[in-house]
Design an enzyme around this catalytic site. Structure first.
Site, PDB file in Angstrom:
ATOM      1  N   TYR A   1     -29.156  21.945 -81.678  1.00 40.76           N
ATOM      2  CA  TYR A   1     -29.296  21.777 -80.228  1.00 40.76           C
ATOM      3  C   TYR A   1     -27.962  21.294 -79.676  1.00 40.76           C
ATOM      4  O   TYR A   1     -27.343  20.388 -80.232  1.00 40.76           O
ATOM      5  CB  TYR A   1     -30.366  20.723 -79.908  1.00 40.76           C
ATOM      6  CG  TYR A   1     -30.421  20.386 -78.432  1.00 40.76           C
ATOM      7  CD1 TYR A   1     -31.344  20.984 -77.600  1.00 40.76           C
ATOM      8  CD2 TYR A   1     -29.499  19.490 -77.867  1.00 40.76           C
ATOM      9  CE1 TYR A   1     -31.372  20.705 -76.234  1.00 40.76           C
ATOM     10  CE2 TYR A   1     -29.510  19.213 -76.513  1.00 40.76           C
ATOM     11  CZ  TYR A   1     -30.443  19.818 -75.703  1.00 40.76           C
ATOM     12  OH  TYR A   1     -30.457  19.547 -74.361  1.00 40.76           O
TER      13      TYR A   1
ATOM     14  N   GLU B   1     -27.724  24.155 -71.664  1.00 36.98           N
ATOM     15  CA  GLU B   1     -28.407  23.830 -72.905  1.00 36.98           C
ATOM     16  C   GLU B   1     -28.482  25.066 -73.798  1.00 36.98           C
ATOM     17  O   GLU B   1     -28.825  26.148 -73.318  1.00 36.98           O
ATOM     18  CB  GLU B   1     -29.825  23.349 -72.540  1.00 36.98           C
ATOM     19  CG  GLU B   1     -30.554  22.658 -73.629  1.00 36.98           C
ATOM     20  CD  GLU B   1     -31.934  22.194 -73.146  1.00 36.98           C
ATOM     21  OE1 GLU B   1     -32.083  21.014 -72.809  1.00 36.98           O
ATOM     22  OE2 GLU B   1     -32.852  23.030 -73.114  1.00 36.98           O
TER      23      GLU B   1
END
Ligand code: GDP
Ligand code: MN
Length: 372
Positions: free
Chosen positions: A101, A187
């Site tokens: 991530y 993101e």
């Protein structure tokens, strides 16, 4: 403004962040063609502005072009989390060895961007932070300094050694994008380790609604979000879509908000907030009225204008032009400069202005109810 995955991906490509090959389609035959062109198994991904599409059935794998066509036919027109799927991203399916991530957002308390990394991506980062906080690293990025090497080293301390260098390279590019596009969130989840190196398999980009006017945003605005919002943005109005059926137009954010409150207090539900701004001429008022009437949810409109710099006769003229022939009732409250002339123009066209905001709110709510 939340971009769809394929738009975010396009920005990633502009900044050299690696993504799997793929294309956006809106019909099953095209999905088949793209899959055939890629020459591999593909993932079909519903382009809806929500997260967790995987779990909701919006991400599907197809081993062949035939399958891609069949799955595309299933997904297109279906609903994912209540949103109709109009487009699919068809991308080559890659072998995933690990999911990381990487994100950047703004820490409002600290007033700086913060970079967030976890070697355990693929699931929601909030979830990882809750059950395994040591697997999430954060690094504040002072805007004047940027993501300097020591900060990136500190951020990626919890990363496996293999992809560390590539992670840093991608983090730098992601930061550039974040800054250039005035994002409030970027993101990549998952940022996947694959045989071809790190690939951004998903893209989430949210751009500040108050970003500076710049042509680089134009093509994003064209494709993102609600059509009324898009037109409003292009016209330079300050517009917010709401859930109800009463169009609210006014000049000045404070006045429009007060009008929304009064409409709510009178038992109505506003369909929008539309601020035409100060000193609006007939042309802008006309555009605003047309825009709101073009929204098929709208059952009645309340125009509340205080004429200071804005002249009431201009408002009245624009309003009559914009309303031309509509059956949707329009309630008008108009006070200030050239008020008499404004009222005269309205009454000539058969529109009776109300005296007070409260009276207008009551009236518009009852008219909207009749129209329901
Ligand atoms: P989200 O659920 O809306 O966040 O959609 P994502 O784009 O993140 O996809 C969800 C999950 O699908 C990912 O975490 C991956 O595990 C999986 N996925 C996405 N693309 C691929 C791919 O190319 N190959 C494989 N095997 N899985 C993928
Ligand atoms: Mn994702």
């Amino acid at each position: 403004m939340k971009l769809l995955e394929w738009q975010g991906r396009e920005l990633f490509q502009r900044y050299g962040i690696p993504v799997p090959r793929g294309e956006v389609v809106d019909d099953p035959a095209a999905a088949r063609r793209v899959a055939a062109g890629l020459g591999s198994a593909v993932v079909l991904k519903a382009q809806v502005p929500v997260g967790g599409r995987g779990k909701a059935g919006g991400i599907r794998i197809a081993p062949s072009p035939q399958e891609a066509e069949r799955v595309a036919a299933e997904l297109l027109g279906s609903e994912i989390k209540g949103i109709e799927v109009e487009r699919l991203l068809v991308a080559e399916a890659v072998e995933i060895r690990a999911e990381h991530y990487l994100g950047i957002t703004i820490d409002r308390a600290r007033r700086t961007p913060v970079m967030i990394y976890s070697p355990e991506g693929g699931v929601e980062i909030e979830e990882v932070a809750r059950i395994k906080p040591e697997a999430v690293a954060r690094e504040h990025i002072p805007p004047l300094e940027g993501p300097s090497p020591f900060r990136l080293r500190r951020l990626f301390r919890i990363a496996p050694p293999g992809p560390r260098k590539d992670l840093s390279r991608i983090a730098l590019k992601l930061y550039e994008l974040f800054r250039d596009y005035e994002a409030t969130l970027v993101e990549i989840n998952p940022l996947a380790e694959t045989p071809a190196g790190l690939l951004a398999l998903d893209a989430k980009v949210i751009i500040d609604e108050d970003h500076s006017p710049d042509p680089k945003f134009a093509e994003l605005g064209m494709v993102a979000g609600d059509p009324t919002e898009r037109v409003a943005r292009e016209a330079g109005f300050s517009y917010v879509r709401l859930e109800g059926d009463i169009g609210v137009i006014g000049n000045g954010a404070g006045l429009v908000m007060a009008t929304l409150d009064l409409v709510s207090q009178a038992g109505g539900k506003p369909a929008c907030f539309l601020d035409i701004g100060g000193g609006a001429r007939a042309e802008r008022v006309r555009a605003a009225v047309e825009l709101v009437l073009g929204d098929e949810r709208v059952r009645a409109v309340f125009v509340n204008v205080f004429g200071g710099i804005t002249r009431c006769d201009e408002v009245a003229r624009g309003l009559i032009e914009g309303a031309g022939g509509t059956r949707v009732p329009i309630v008008v409250r108009l006070t200030g400069t050239n008020e008499e002339e404004g009222r005269r123009i309205l009454s000539q066209a058969g529109v009776r202005p109300v005296e007070t905001m409260e009276e207008g709110a009551e009236l518009v709510v009852s008219l909207a109810e009749e129209g329901r």
